[in-house]
Design a protein around this motif. Structure first.
Motif, PDB file in Angstrom:
ATOM      1  N   HIS A   1      -6.625   6.644  -3.431  1.00 10.81           N
ATOM      2  CA  HIS A   1      -5.608   5.776  -3.057  1.00 10.81           C
ATOM      3  C   HIS A   1      -5.251   6.024  -1.679  1.00 10.81           C
ATOM      4  O   HIS A   1      -5.200   5.316  -0.617  1.00 10.81           O
ATOM      5  N   ILE A   2      -4.775   7.205  -1.126  1.00  5.71           N
ATOM      6  CA  ILE A   2      -4.324   7.628   0.482  1.00  5.71           C
ATOM      7  C   ILE A   2      -5.446   7.619   1.297  1.00  5.71           C
ATOM      8  O   ILE A   2      -5.328   7.020   2.237  1.00  5.71           O
ATOM      9  N   THR A   3      -6.711   7.821   0.757  1.00  2.88           N
ATOM     10  CA  THR A   3      -7.956   7.747   1.504  1.00  2.88           C
ATOM     11  C   THR A   3      -8.124   5.983   2.054  1.00  2.88           C
ATOM     12  O   THR A   3      -8.474   5.828   3.059  1.00  2.88           O
ATOM     13  N   ILE A   4      -7.930   5.249   1.107  1.00  5.86           N
ATOM     14  CA  ILE A   4      -7.876   3.719   1.159  1.00  5.86           C
ATOM     15  C   ILE A   4      -7.154   3.220   2.299  1.00  5.86           C
ATOM     16  O   ILE A   4      -7.276   2.472   3.246  1.00  5.86           O
ATOM     17  N   ILE A   5      -5.817   3.756   2.204  1.00  3.28           N
ATOM     18  CA  ILE A   5      -4.542   3.405   2.936  1.00  3.28           C
ATOM     19  C   ILE A   5      -5.172   4.158   4.415  1.00  3.28           C
ATOM     20  O   ILE A   5      -4.808   3.234   5.271  1.00  3.28           O
ATOM     21  N   VAL A   6      -5.607   5.068   4.634  1.00  2.00           N
ATOM     22  CA  VAL A   6      -6.056   5.622   5.985  1.00  2.00           C
ATOM     23  C   VAL A   6      -7.094   4.667   6.577  1.00  2.00           C
ATOM     24  O   VAL A   6      -6.947   4.512   7.550  1.00  2.00           O
ATOM     25  N   ILE A   7      -8.034   4.384   5.550  1.00  2.00           N
ATOM     26  CA  ILE A   7      -9.163   3.727   6.116  1.00  2.00           C
ATOM     27  C   ILE A   7      -8.652   2.241   6.591  1.00  2.00           C
ATOM     28  O   ILE A   7      -9.144   1.576   7.472  1.00  2.00           O
ATOM     29  N   GLU A   8      -7.763   1.519   5.789  1.00  7.40           N
ATOM     30  CA  GLU A   8      -7.401   0.253   6.204  1.00  7.40           C
ATOM     31  C   GLU A   8      -6.507   0.383   7.440  1.00  7.40           C
ATOM     32  O   GLU A   8      -6.380  -0.569   8.226  1.00  7.40           O
TER      33      GLU A   8
ATOM     34  N   LEU B   1       0.677  -1.092  -0.078  1.00  4.88           N
ATOM     35  CA  LEU B   1       0.098  -0.042  -0.133  1.00  4.88           C
ATOM     36  C   LEU B   1       0.902   1.361  -0.214  1.00  4.88           C
ATOM     37  O   LEU B   1       0.491   2.240  -0.693  1.00  4.88           O
ATOM     38  N   ILE B   2       1.969   1.168   0.901  1.00  2.00           N
ATOM     39  CA  ILE B   2       2.737   2.369   0.985  1.00  2.00           C
ATOM     40  C   ILE B   2       3.410   2.666  -0.485  1.00  2.00           C
ATOM     41  O   ILE B   2       3.580   3.675  -1.088  1.00  2.00           O
ATOM     42  N   ALA B   3       4.185   1.560  -1.023  1.00  4.26           N
ATOM     43  CA  ALA B   3       4.708   1.627  -2.030  1.00  4.26           C
ATOM     44  C   ALA B   3       3.970   2.278  -3.278  1.00  4.26           C
ATOM     45  O   ALA B   3       4.286   2.886  -4.126  1.00  4.26           O
ATOM     46  N   SER B   4       2.611   1.606  -3.262  1.00  4.71           N
ATOM     47  CA  SER B   4       1.695   1.885  -4.364  1.00  4.71           C
ATOM     48  C   SER B   4       1.229   3.296  -4.313  1.00  4.71           C
ATOM     49  O   SER B   4       1.024   4.314  -5.377  1.00  4.71           O
ATOM     50  N   SER B   5       1.264   3.911  -3.066  1.00  4.15           N
ATOM     51  CA  SER B   5       0.876   5.262  -2.727  1.00  4.15           C
ATOM     52  C   SER B   5       2.011   6.347  -3.154  1.00  4.15           C
ATOM     53  O   SER B   5       1.549   7.252  -3.705  1.00  4.15           O
ATOM     54  N   ILE B   6       3.282   5.823  -2.925  1.00  8.31           N
ATOM     55  CA  ILE B   6       4.481   6.527  -3.362  1.00  8.31           C
ATOM     56  C   ILE B   6       4.319   6.828  -4.900  1.00  8.31           C
ATOM     57  O   ILE B   6       4.395   7.815  -5.603  1.00  8.31           O
TER      58      ILE B   6
END
Length: 102
Positions: A95-102, A43-48
């Motif tokens: 995508h950042i929103t999805i990461i925060v929710i996860e 998730l972090i790599a794809s966010s970057i």
């Protein structure tokens, strides 16, 4: 081009190089990390990468427009590039929103 345009062009070019450097460094750091959470690393790599793509498209658009004092590739490509920039920015935000929710 006056000195202000040259300064802005230089600043945008340096920020693109900086984005590439930070993205590569963070991806290497995430890859070397000993954390067992594989999905977190993904998730972090794809966010970057999503952030890098959206920033790169927007800043390339600005550099092209500034260098030629208008859009050099025609009206249709200008509209397409604007749409692509907006979609890339929206996808990065989602995508950042999805990461925060996860």
């Amino acid at each position: 081009m006056d000195i202000g345009d040259i300064f802005i062009s230089l600043l945008l070019a340096l920020s693109i190089v900086g984005l590439l450097f930070v993205a590569c460094r963070e991806l290497v750091t995430i890859n070397r990390s000993n954390r067992p959470e594989g999905s977190f690393k993904l998730l972090i790599a794809s966010s970057i990468l999503a952030s890098l793509v959206s920033d790169f498209t927007i800043q390339t658009n600005l550099l092209l427009s500034l260098a030629s004092e208008g859009w050099p590739l025609g009206f249709a490509s200008c509209e397409f590039w604007g749409y692509l920039s907006t979609v890339a920015l929206a996808c990065s935000s989602w995508h950042i929103t999805i990461i925060v929710i996860e």
